[in-house]
Design a protein around this motif. Sequence first.
Motif, PDB file in Angstrom:
ATOM      1  N   SER A 123      15.969  -2.646   7.173  1.00 38.99           N
ATOM      2  CA  SER A 123      14.882  -3.265   7.928  1.00 38.99           C
ATOM      3  C   SER A 123      15.448  -3.978   9.161  1.00 38.99           C
ATOM      4  O   SER A 123      14.802  -4.004  10.211  1.00 38.99           O
ATOM      5  N   GLY A 151      15.834  -1.479  11.773  1.00 43.13           N
ATOM      6  CA  GLY A 151      14.523  -1.208  12.356  1.00 43.13           C
ATOM      7  C   GLY A 151      14.099  -2.305  13.325  1.00 43.13           C
ATOM      8  O   GLY A 151      13.568  -2.024  14.397  1.00 43.13           O
ATOM      9  N   ASN A 160      12.947  -1.701  17.073  1.00 46.82           N
ATOM     10  CA  ASN A 160      11.540  -1.867  17.448  1.00 46.82           C
ATOM     11  C   ASN A 160      10.853  -2.894  16.544  1.00 46.82           C
ATOM     12  O   ASN A 160      10.271  -2.550  15.525  1.00 46.82           O
ATOM     13  N   HIS A 202       8.169  -4.483  16.924  1.00 46.42           N
ATOM     14  CA  HIS A 202       6.722  -4.279  16.815  1.00 46.42           C
ATOM     15  C   HIS A 202       6.394  -3.309  15.683  1.00 46.42           C
ATOM     16  O   HIS A 202       5.497  -3.542  14.874  1.00 46.42           O
ATOM     17  N   ARG A 203       7.146  -2.214  15.633  1.00 50.08           N
ATOM     18  CA  ARG A 203       6.951  -1.229  14.557  1.00 50.08           C
ATOM     19  C   ARG A 203       7.102  -1.896  13.196  1.00 50.08           C
ATOM     20  O   ARG A 203       6.322  -1.679  12.282  1.00 50.08           O
ATOM     21  N   MET A 204       8.145  -2.739  13.087  1.00 49.71           N
ATOM     22  CA  MET A 204       8.419  -3.342  11.790  1.00 49.71           C
ATOM     23  C   MET A 204       7.295  -4.284  11.364  1.00 49.71           C
ATOM     24  O   MET A 204       6.914  -4.325  10.202  1.00 49.71           O
ATOM     25  N   ARG A 205       6.725  -5.015  12.331  1.00 48.79           N
ATOM     26  CA  ARG A 205       5.598  -5.884  11.972  1.00 48.79           C
ATOM     27  C   ARG A 205       4.411  -5.032  11.538  1.00 48.79           C
ATOM     28  O   ARG A 205       3.673  -5.405  10.623  1.00 48.79           O
ATOM     29  N   ALA A 206       4.258  -3.883  12.196  1.00 48.82           N
ATOM     30  CA  ALA A 206       3.110  -3.030  11.877  1.00 48.82           C
ATOM     31  C   ALA A 206       3.248  -2.368  10.503  1.00 48.82           C
ATOM     32  O   ALA A 206       2.274  -1.843   9.982  1.00 48.82           O
ATOM     33  N   ILE A 207       4.446  -2.372   9.918  1.00 50.07           N
ATOM     34  CA  ILE A 207       4.535  -1.884   8.540  1.00 50.07           C
ATOM     35  C   ILE A 207       4.665  -3.050   7.558  1.00 50.07           C
ATOM     36  O   ILE A 207       4.952  -2.851   6.383  1.00 50.07           O
ATOM     37  N   GLY A 208       4.454  -4.249   8.048  1.00 52.64           N
ATOM     38  CA  GLY A 208       4.390  -5.390   7.141  1.00 52.64           C
ATOM     39  C   GLY A 208       5.686  -6.166   6.967  1.00 52.64           C
ATOM     40  O   GLY A 208       5.842  -6.915   6.003  1.00 52.64           O
ATOM     41  N   THR A 209       6.633  -6.007   7.894  1.00 54.31           N
ATOM     42  CA  THR A 209       7.902  -6.730   7.781  1.00 54.31           C
ATOM     43  C   THR A 209       7.792  -8.119   8.397  1.00 54.31           C
ATOM     44  O   THR A 209       7.427  -8.238   9.556  1.00 54.31           O
ATOM     45  N   PRO A 210       8.106  -9.163   7.640  1.00 52.02           N
ATOM     46  CA  PRO A 210       8.157 -10.501   8.243  1.00 52.02           C
ATOM     47  C   PRO A 210       9.430 -10.639   9.084  1.00 52.02           C
ATOM     48  O   PRO A 210      10.469 -11.086   8.594  1.00 52.02           O
ATOM     49  N   VAL A 211       9.329 -10.252  10.349  1.00 53.85           N
ATOM     50  CA  VAL A 211      10.510 -10.102  11.200  1.00 53.85           C
ATOM     51  C   VAL A 211      11.318 -11.390  11.316  1.00 53.85           C
ATOM     52  O   VAL A 211      12.540 -11.405  11.171  1.00 53.85           O
ATOM     53  N   TRP A 260      11.570 -13.989   9.382  1.00 51.42           N
ATOM     54  CA  TRP A 260      12.292 -14.376   8.161  1.00 51.42           C
ATOM     55  C   TRP A 260      13.536 -13.523   7.963  1.00 51.42           C
ATOM     56  O   TRP A 260      14.596 -14.019   7.552  1.00 51.42           O
ATOM     57  N   ARG A 261      13.386 -12.235   8.244  1.00 49.60           N
ATOM     58  CA  ARG A 261      14.542 -11.350   8.079  1.00 49.60           C
ATOM     59  C   ARG A 261      15.661 -11.750   9.046  1.00 49.60           C
ATOM     60  O   ARG A 261      16.828 -11.788   8.673  1.00 49.60           O
TER      61      ARG A 261
END
Lengths: 323, 251
Positions: free
Chosen positions: A187, A190, A194, A196-205, A207-208
Amino acid sequence: MRRARVVAAIGHAVPWAIAVVYFFAVPSDLDFGTQVMIWILFAMSLDLALGYAGILTLGQAAFFGLGAYTAGLFAIHLSPDPLLGHLAAIGVTMLVGALTGAMILHTTGVTLLMLTLAIVSVLSQYANQATDLTGGDNGLQGIRLDPIFGVFEFNIFGKTAYFYALVVLFGWFVLARRIVHSPFGRSLDGIRQNPHRMRAIGTPVWWRLLAIYTISAAMAGSAGALSAHATRFVGLSVLDLLTSGTVTVALILGGTRRLYGGFIGATIYLVVQDYSAKISPFFWEFVVGGLLIATVLLLEGGLLDFGPAVLRLRDRWQAGQRR
Amino acid sequence: MSTTRALSVRGLAKRFGALVVAQEIDLDLAPGARVALIGPNGAGKTTFVNLLTGFLEPDRGRIELWGQSLQGLRPEQRVRRGLVRTHQINQLLADNTARDNLAIAIAERDRHAWRLFRFGRQWDRCCEEAQQRLEEMETAAAADRRVSELPYGEQRLLEIAIALSLRPRVLLLDEPAAGVPSHETEVIHQALDRLPADIAILIIEHDMGVVFRFAHEIVVLAQGRVLARGSPAAISADPRVRAVYLGKSPV
């Protein structure tokens, strides 16, 4: 498939084998080997944040320096136990990494870069001014350490420091490898490409990023603690902006996102520095600079890409011959 | 109409300074709905999607997903509640393979992120599901290729496949056929036809062929405001819609 696995296993064994062989082959200069391993660990910490997660930072020296000062001060004021001091350094850098990360990781690009520079500058100035605590320009002196486990004594031959650094490096390496191959690591890859892509699949950017920044800070702090323990001295230069720059150069020289990039980069950097400094004190920067420019221009993946790049050239040449 | 709505929007408003991009927009999606959002360029269609998904904060208005307010939730939290979007311009991980792009989304859906031990089997399972989904999309040949090397049409399909892999309850498709060369659009149309019937879908589209084939209801947006809504037949007969959007020639 099987053959590839064997080749990979040998590849993984090589750097550690070299480290062990060095111990027996060059007993007169173990300090140099220890320094190399410390810088490898430092570069690896940067690889996690900058290489994998794409966190644009020039502030990695903040954690290296903080770890070094914590380990040094812990030994002087609290306990001469090196392992406790090391844990304290990791704890403090993790805490500061998490706090500063929480403040700056919502930004990106140049803003983030400037904030990381600011953090390292603030710490550096503080260490410079707080002479009672840090010794200022004179550095932190008088660090005395108990033997590790009460058995292995730190001495001028540097055997203990060498193996201490090797074991710590290996431990962090195993953890780093787990991280980069885990779903968490993927992740991060990812997020670098991008967010934006990661947020759109539900990744709490956020925090990561905070998680990897904190781990990276702890790793850099651990390298700093090793440095303080190995030399029993902490100078202001550990918090220098140049230290951040040097580790970045070492990492890029070796290649980012490989974990082993720091192994090659830091080794070459220190070896070149050592040898060309003997020729002329100014010459080595010229050599390292030239090497960096050549690497970045010719080898996309750093010096680790040298072998594959030569193979590609050969293939192209052979294809040309056939035609 | 006592049944729960999949998505319910009331009085949604947003302005950037003097520019009003959304004015008192109301919209309902029933479970399994197929609604098209159309409107001229700059009407605020993508802004509306950004407001729904939380990438933009509205000034006013309520958004409910299956009766639950989405107020104050971040985009990633909305995704986890089942509100998923695709993008007008591809947002893919260009350096990764098509399969990895899907597997990363699946791992995220199943919350494997914090596993640092024994993640191998989970990851393999994510990859298997990714492969299966690519086969369903009839793009299995693309699995091992880097996304940046794929034809644009297949990248568009991958956008849709990723959104579907998140098991959405409400799906917002932002111009799924945008930028796809005409000889590849048929593949996109077929993919749209295969979307699971129980998902409520809002599709933004310029291609009237797609809109009339896909949607049961059309909402026309102009200057951030709902201009008209109704069945495809009613919309294409509406003189106001023709004036602002469809032009003078009848469809």
